[in-house]
Design a protein around this motif. Structure first.
Motif, PDB file in Angstrom:
ATOM      1  N   SER A 110     -82.072  64.450 -19.948  1.00 49.93           N
ATOM      2  CA  SER A 110     -82.971  65.054 -18.964  1.00 49.93           C
ATOM      3  C   SER A 110     -83.092  66.544 -19.261  1.00 49.93           C
ATOM      4  N   SER A 111     -84.183  67.118 -18.817  1.00 50.26           N
ATOM      5  CA  SER A 111     -84.356  68.562 -18.987  1.00 50.26           C
ATOM      6  C   SER A 111     -84.974  69.147 -17.727  1.00 50.26           C
ATOM      7  N   SER A 112     -84.697  70.410 -17.520  1.00 48.72           N
ATOM      8  CA  SER A 112     -85.283  71.140 -16.396  1.00 48.72           C
ATOM      9  C   SER A 112     -85.664  72.526 -16.885  1.00 48.72           C
ATOM     10  N   THR A 113     -86.626  73.116 -16.211  1.00 44.96           N
ATOM     11  CA  THR A 113     -87.101  74.445 -16.576  1.00 44.96           C
ATOM     12  C   THR A 113     -86.915  75.390 -15.402  1.00 44.96           C
ATOM     13  N   ASN A 114     -86.280  76.522 -15.653  1.00 43.04           N
ATOM     14  CA  ASN A 114     -86.145  77.566 -14.649  1.00 43.04           C
ATOM     15  C   ASN A 114     -87.134  78.669 -15.004  1.00 43.04           C
ATOM     16  N   ILE A 115     -88.063  78.929 -14.110  1.00 38.94           N
ATOM     17  CA  ILE A 115     -89.079  79.952 -14.330  1.00 38.94           C
ATOM     18  C   ILE A 115     -88.838  81.075 -13.327  1.00 38.94           C
TER      19      ILE A 115
END
Length: 74
Positions: free
Chosen positions: A29-34
């Motif tokens: 899984s991957s997540s993006t912190n912006i």
């Protein structure tokens, strides 16, 4: 709830990928912190999808301010 409208600056994106594997298969899984600023107020968003925010764009964000950061409502 706080609503903030303004021009985006200082955009930064970091992607985190994690996973596990065993003899039956695996999972990734991957997540993006912006993080960015809207009229010099810090905004932080954690997503599992990609969004495209560019410097100079005009945006509206809504959320409850915590520790001087406005995380948007989901």
């Amino acid at each position: 709830m706080d609503i903030l409208e303004g021009v985006v600056s200082n955009v930064s994106q970091q992607t985190k990928t994690s996973g596990s594997f065993d003899n039956r298969g695996g999972r990734i899984s991957s997540s993006t912190n912006i993080t960015f600023r809207v009229d010099n107020k810090p905004i932080s968003i954690l997503l599992h999808d990609h969004i495209d925010i560019a410097e100079g764009e005009r945006v509206t964000v809504a959320g409850v301010q915590k520790q001087n950061i406005l995380p948007p409502m989901r």
